[in-house]
Scaffold this motif. Structure first.
Motif, PDB file in Angstrom:
ATOM      1  N   ALA A 138       0.829  -1.204   0.000  1.00  0.00           N
ATOM      2  CA  ALA A 138       0.000   0.000   0.000  1.00  0.00           C
ATOM      3  C   ALA A 138       0.861   1.250   0.000  1.00  0.00           C
TER       4      ALA A 138
ATOM      5  N   GLN B  83       1.061   3.962  -3.035  1.00  0.00           N
ATOM      6  CA  GLN B  83       0.714   5.350  -2.749  1.00  0.00           C
ATOM      7  C   GLN B  83       1.859   6.290  -3.113  1.00  0.00           C
TER       8      GLN B  83
ATOM      9  N   GLY C  67       1.881   6.500  -6.822  1.00  0.00           N
ATOM     10  CA  GLY C  67       0.659   7.121  -7.324  1.00  0.00           C
ATOM     11  C   GLY C  67      -0.112   6.230  -8.273  1.00  0.00           C
TER      12      GLY C  67
ATOM     13  N   SER D 108      -2.444   2.417  -8.940  1.00  0.00           N
ATOM     14  CA  SER D 108      -3.306   1.408  -8.337  1.00  0.00           C
ATOM     15  C   SER D 108      -3.336   0.208  -9.267  1.00  0.00           C
TER      16      SER D 108
ATOM     17  N   THR E 233      -6.649  -0.818  -4.494  1.00  0.00           N
ATOM     18  CA  THR E 233      -6.058   0.502  -4.325  1.00  0.00           C
ATOM     19  C   THR E 233      -5.286   0.505  -3.010  1.00  0.00           C
ATOM     20  N   PRO E 234      -4.484   1.541  -2.742  1.00  0.00           N
ATOM     21  CA  PRO E 234      -3.805   1.600  -1.449  1.00  0.00           C
ATOM     22  C   PRO E 234      -4.767   1.561  -0.258  1.00  0.00           C
ATOM     23  N   ALA E 235      -5.951   2.113  -0.422  1.00  0.00           N
ATOM     24  CA  ALA E 235      -6.935   2.094   0.668  1.00  0.00           C
ATOM     25  C   ALA E 235      -7.430   0.680   0.963  1.00  0.00           C
TER      26      ALA E 235
ATOM     27  N   THR F 274      -4.650  -1.202   2.718  1.00  0.00           N
ATOM     28  CA  THR F 274      -4.545  -0.774   4.115  1.00  0.00           C
ATOM     29  C   THR F 274      -5.642  -1.405   4.958  1.00  0.00           C
TER      30      THR F 274
END
Length: 58
Positions: free
Chosen positions: A13, A17, A20, A22, A28-30, A33
């Motif tokens: 993640a 991030q 930049g 995904s 995605t990084p979210a 996480t």
């Protein structure tokens, strides 16, 4: 085991991030996480712990 998986997910993640990017619309990084936090919660809850081998025989 869950702590190691969480560390890998957090590392991925962070890397995504910083770059930049995904990996598609879903990863995605979210989401990485969130998956890492789930693994940390499972680790702290004691999931997948082995108790065999520590029992006494009478």
């Amino acid at each position: 085991m869950f702590a190691i998986i969480a560390a890998i997910l957090f590392g991925l993640a962070l890397l995504l991030q910083l770059v930049g990017e995904s990996m598609g619309e879903v990863i995605t990084p979210a989401t990485l996480t969130t998956a890492g936090l789930l693994c940390v919660a499972l680790h702290l809850a004691g999931a997948a712990t082995a108790l065999s081998g520590y029992r006494r025989r009478r």
